[in-house]
Enzyme design. Structure first.
Site, PDB file in Angstrom:
ATOM      1  N   LYS A  31       0.849  -1.196   0.000  1.00  0.00           N
ATOM      2  CA  LYS A  31       0.000   0.000   0.000  1.00  0.00           C
ATOM      3  C   LYS A  31       0.884   1.244   0.000  1.00  0.00           C
ATOM      4  O   LYS A  31       1.589   1.510   0.960  1.00  0.00           O
ATOM      5  CB  LYS A  31      -0.903   0.054   1.225  1.00  0.00           C
ATOM      6  CG  LYS A  31      -1.939   1.179   1.090  1.00  0.00           C
ATOM      7  CD  LYS A  31      -2.601   1.571   2.388  1.00  0.00           C
ATOM      8  CE  LYS A  31      -1.837   2.613   3.153  1.00  0.00           C
ATOM      9  NZ  LYS A  31      -1.848   3.958   2.542  1.00  0.00           N
TER      10      LYS A  31
ATOM     11  N   GLU B 267      10.261   0.705  10.352  1.00  0.00           N
ATOM     12  CA  GLU B 267      11.258   1.749  10.136  1.00  0.00           C
ATOM     13  C   GLU B 267      10.526   3.063  10.374  1.00  0.00           C
ATOM     14  O   GLU B 267       9.701   3.467   9.564  1.00  0.00           O
ATOM     15  CB  GLU B 267      11.818   1.627   8.720  1.00  0.00           C
ATOM     16  CG  GLU B 267      13.201   2.193   8.581  1.00  0.00           C
ATOM     17  CD  GLU B 267      13.163   3.657   8.243  1.00  0.00           C
ATOM     18  OE1 GLU B 267      13.141   4.451   9.205  1.00  0.00           O
ATOM     19  OE2 GLU B 267      13.128   4.000   7.064  1.00  0.00           O
TER      20      GLU B 267
ATOM     21  N   CYS C  82      13.281  10.460   7.473  1.00  0.00           N
ATOM     22  CA  CYS C  82      13.245   9.947   8.837  1.00  0.00           C
ATOM     23  C   CYS C  82      14.609  10.013   9.500  1.00  0.00           C
ATOM     24  O   CYS C  82      14.709  10.162  10.701  1.00  0.00           O
ATOM     25  CB  CYS C  82      12.711   8.521   8.845  1.00  0.00           C
ATOM     26  SG  CYS C  82      13.473   7.476   7.617  1.00  0.00           S
TER      27      CYS C  82
ATOM     28  N   GLU D  48       9.823  14.860  16.175  1.00  0.00           N
ATOM     29  CA  GLU D  48      10.206  14.836  14.774  1.00  0.00           C
ATOM     30  C   GLU D  48       9.334  15.836  14.014  1.00  0.00           C
ATOM     31  O   GLU D  48       8.111  15.741  14.028  1.00  0.00           O
ATOM     32  CB  GLU D  48      10.000  13.432  14.214  1.00  0.00           C
ATOM     33  CG  GLU D  48      10.446  13.310  12.772  1.00  0.00           C
ATOM     34  CD  GLU D  48      10.313  11.892  12.245  1.00  0.00           C
ATOM     35  OE1 GLU D  48       9.279  11.256  12.500  1.00  0.00           O
ATOM     36  OE2 GLU D  48      11.254  11.425  11.575  1.00  0.00           O
TER      37      GLU D  48
END
Lengths: 480, 339
Positions: free
Chosen positions: A185, A259, A293, A390
């Protein structure tokens, strides 16, 4: 822009090379079809807000069909000799190379990242990844995963919007090489390159059902993760969603690799070459608009060189060209979505509200689309949200340290553990720092380098499992 | 709990060493199966019994941060042999004990993970040496706790010590097997190295109180992790005695912490603790509901979770490297190559 010595003439990449259809279906069992309930959503170009195409929104029944197709395909695919599987994957790598320019343009249109990056970073890495894992398909018994490692079955894979096709490659290449079949997806805001990849599979003659693509939002992803017919979940995305997925697969047989997010520290010592460090810092946080990331989103600079470094960094930021991603001279493109832009703005505002000092290079942002000027904050403390959360945008938080121990303590003072950078001319200090940093990837005197042979993945809440290299095979094999 | 006074020292004259086992020549069944004498002979070596001497019994305690505290809760629970005879009162760890142990394990992590692999290997080999000298004691505890004959228990202890030696040897080899250079397409030196995950909660197997324990604990600590062990709930004594061995083998305090008690209670505390990095669910084998509950709690800070084998584990089989690898992180370091 008074301090700019010269202007660049526009150098637009042509979009004629890519032919985007007005609508796309789901790719299930080798064929495109509409969602069972006919639902669709629009995907827009974040640089212009132009609607690029309409894409099917997969529901539970569609996900179920895709998983069944993958299950049916699994037996013959996993029974193929590794050397034969390898040839399909090599074919995919070659077709990707042949269509690299088309896919780079498509990715830039759908994602908003500069064509220079899709052309020079994303696409070459995508093809290299398939090429690398193709070669493993007939050598698995030599991979150190036991004498006869077995594939797991059907892999459910969910990828983010920041490197759509590259993340697809990181997921699909090792899964196919190890004999698994997949249901993938793509992210809601960047579905197109995955749908074009379906056509790459067709050209490569890949047996139907081996790769299935279901487009949709988080609900589609949740259906896939919870589906009892899958044996493996691989997810790249936010830590919050990663935790939810970990809860969903608890108590099942599904193997999980995650991840997730990061808050990477880029540590600059007083003996580092300033110009190189500045390039590394810029690459670390402004590459891909900071939507990475493993971005070096916290700059830890040794106090004695803070002034000199920041002056140099600001000078460099004034030369970054922000704007049309299709322009070959553009350094910083559009933020991927209105939603992400809102999140970046909210966190940046919190930095100001909490007392940090905000600075952006003067630049004109386009009127349409989602834009955020490269920004840095000084006077940031470890307690500030911009030092802890983040941001996933072009926002750098600058902190200082005096001793190597203090740098280590501050760098490790985060629930994340994905990446870190070290800038110093002293070799023994690099090795000592690298040993102490709790992060899965440490770049010394460089940053944001990737390679198919090099394992990538996090410590702590940045997730678990590795992608890339020999280590990346483990995620898709039963190694007991 | 019990209405009969079980904690009596042996007055009985029969030093039937093999106590409860059907294979024993002189079985205890000639006496009341619940008699104190039976309990004594099955659980604790009745050296003095024959001479009419009153044995000095051991008070089993927790092992936290290199010290031997009682549970802060003051609770104990009755440990019996396989026939229900009293063996000891083991500490019944509380959530507070678990938190104290996590703090001790975290404190010990830097030093232990930073020690040289050679040093860790020697220390763990030293543990095996100490175990060898205490074979009789462990054999008696395993025999009583698992209802094994002396010969069978002895074989378990031998296998456990051998397993410990096997794992000790991995300390300075696993990095070469699990790590290595990566041939990246560019002018970069690129090296991947395994590193310990951190603080690992180990729910030890319920059915194999010593061989199973050694098989799950040794792979965790040999690579530099520090451990919180919840021993077999029914048979915790070998684990508690192992603490004494660890304390006298140069293993730094806090590297291994032993929390006897209810697997569910202590396991829940550890699975939910935000400063624990990984969780070995071996001790939930056969209890999928508990395994699911703990794995769900572990998701909150993304602990690495090693699930129990679905169809049980043969602890005598070659373990391979999977338990070592389950609690390692791969760190990859890049550096440009240039002049």
């Amino acid at each position: 822009m008074t301090d700019q010595i010269f202007e660049y003439a526009p150098a637009p990449e042509s979009r004629a090379i890519v032919d985007i259809a007005p609508s796309y279906g789901l790719f299930i069992d080798g064929e495109f079809r509409e969602a069972a309930d006919g639902k669709v959503f629009k995907t827009v170009s974040p640089a212009t807000e132009e609607v690029l195409s309409e894409v099917a929104q997969a529901g539970a029944g569609d996900v179920d069909d895709a998983v069944r197709a993958a299950r049916t395909a699994f037996a013959p695919w996993s029974a193929l000799p590794g050397a034969e599987r390898a040839k399909y994957i090599f074919r995919i790598a070659r077709v990707l190379q042949e269509r690299a320019r088309e896919l780079a343009v498509l990715e830039t249109l759908d994602n908003g990242k500069p064509i220079r990056e899709t052309r020079d970073a994303d696409l070459p890495l995508v093809a290299a990844h398939f090429f690398y894992y193709a070669g493993w398909a007939d050598k698995l018994e030599h991979a150190g995963m036991g004498p006869a490692p077995r594939p797991l079955g059907v892999a459910g894979q969910i990828i983010p919007w920041n490197f759509p096709l590259l993340m697809l490659a990181w997921k699909i290449a090792p899964a196919l090489a190890t004999g698994n079949t997949v249901v993938l997806k793509p992210a809601e805001t960047t579905p197109l390159s995955a749908l074009f990849f379906a056509d790459v599979c067709r050209q490569a003659g890949l047996p139907k059902g081996v790769v299935n693509i279901v487009t949709g939002d988080g609900a589609t992803g949740a259906e896939l993760v919870a589906h009892p017919g899958i044996d493996k979940v691989a997810f790249t995305g936010s830590t919050a969603v990663g935790k939810q997925i970990a809860r969903t697969v608890a108590g099942t047989h599904k193997k999980l690799t995650l991840e997730l997010g990061g808050k990477g520290a880029n540590i600059v010592f007083d003996d580092a070459p300033v110009d190189q460090a500045v390039e590394g810092i810029v690459n670390g946080i402004y590459f891909n608009q900071g939507q990475v990331c493993c971005a070096g989103s916290r700059l830890l600079v040794q106090e004695s060189v803070q002034e000199e470094l920041l002056e140099s960094l600001k000078r460099r930021l004034r030369t970054l060209r922000v704007g049309d991603p299709m322009d070959k001279n553009t350094d910083v493109g559009a933020i991927n979505s209105a939603e992400q832009l809102a999140r970046i703005r909210e966190l940046a505002d919190s930095g100001e509200a909490e007392g940090a000092e905000r600075w952006s290079a003067p630049c004109e942002l386009p009127g349409n689309g989602y834009w955020f000027a490269p920004t840095l904050f000084t006077g940031v403390s470890q307690a500030h949200r911009i030092a802890r959360e983040e941001i996933f945008g072009p926002v750098l938080s600058v902190l200082t340290f005096r001793t190597p121990d203090e740098a280590v303590a501050k760098a490790n003072n985060t629930p994340y553990g994905l990446s870190a950078g070290i800038w110093t001319e002293k070799g023994s200090r690099i090795l000592s720092m690298a040993n102490k940093l709790r992060a899965g990837v440490v770049w010394a005197n460089t940053f944001n380098k990737f390679d198919p042979t090099s394992p990538f993945g996090g410590y702590k809440e940045s997730g678990f499992g590795r992608e890339g290299g020999r280590h990346g095979l483990e995620a898709y094999l039963d190694v007991r | 709990m019990s209405d009969e006074p079980k904690r009596k020292t042996a007055k009985a004259a029969k030093p039937a060493k093999s106590g409860t086992s059907a294979t024993s020549g002189k079985t205890a069944t000639s006496q009341s199966p619940k008699s104190p004498a039976t309990a004594r002979t099955s659980g604790r070596t009745p050296v003095g019994a024959a001479r009419g001497r009153v044995d000095v019994l051991k008070t089993y305690k927790l092992f936290i941060g290199g010290k031997f505290p009682r549970s802060e809760s003051g609770r104990v629970y009755e440990v019996t042999d396989s026939e229900g005879n009293w063996l000891a009162n083991a500490p019944l760890s509380s959530r507070k004990d678990a938190r104290d142990a996590v703090a001790a394990a975290r404190k010990a992590f830097g030093g232990w993970s930073g020690a040289t692999a050679y040093n860790r290997g020697q220390i763990l080999y030293r543990v095996a040496e100490m175990l060898e000298g205490r074979r009789e004691q462990f054999t008696a505890e395993v025999a009583a706790g698992e209802g094994l004959s002396k010969a069978a228990a002895s074989a378990q202890v031998d296998a456990a010590i051998d397993r410990w030696v096997w794992y000790a040897g991995w300390s300075d080899k696993i990095a070469q097997v699990a790590g290595g250079a990566n041939p990246v397409a560019g002018p970069f030196f690129n090296l991947s190295t395994p590193e310990p995950t951190g603080v690992v909660a180990v729910l030890a197997p319920q059915d194999s109180s010593f061989l199973g324990l050694a098989s799950v604990l040794a792979p965790v600590v040999v690579t530099g992790n520090t451990a919180l062990v919840v021993p077999s709930e029914r048979a915790p004594l070998p684990a508690l005695s192992l603490s004494e061995v660890l304390a006298t083998s140069d293993v730094p305090g806090g590297v291994v912490n032993v929390l006897s008690g209810r697997t569910r209670e202590v396991g829940s505390a550890l699975a939910a603790h935000q400063d624990v990095n990984a969780l070995d669910l071996a001790g939930t084998s056969g209890d999928p509901e508990l395994a699911k509950e703990l794995e769900t709690a572990a998701a909150e800070n993304l602990k690495r979770v090693l699930r129990p084998d679905e169809d049980g584990t043969d602890w005598s089989a070659d373990p391979g490297t999977s338990r070592l690898l389950a609690f390692l992180e791969t760190k990859t370091v890049w550096h440009p190559i240039g002049v």
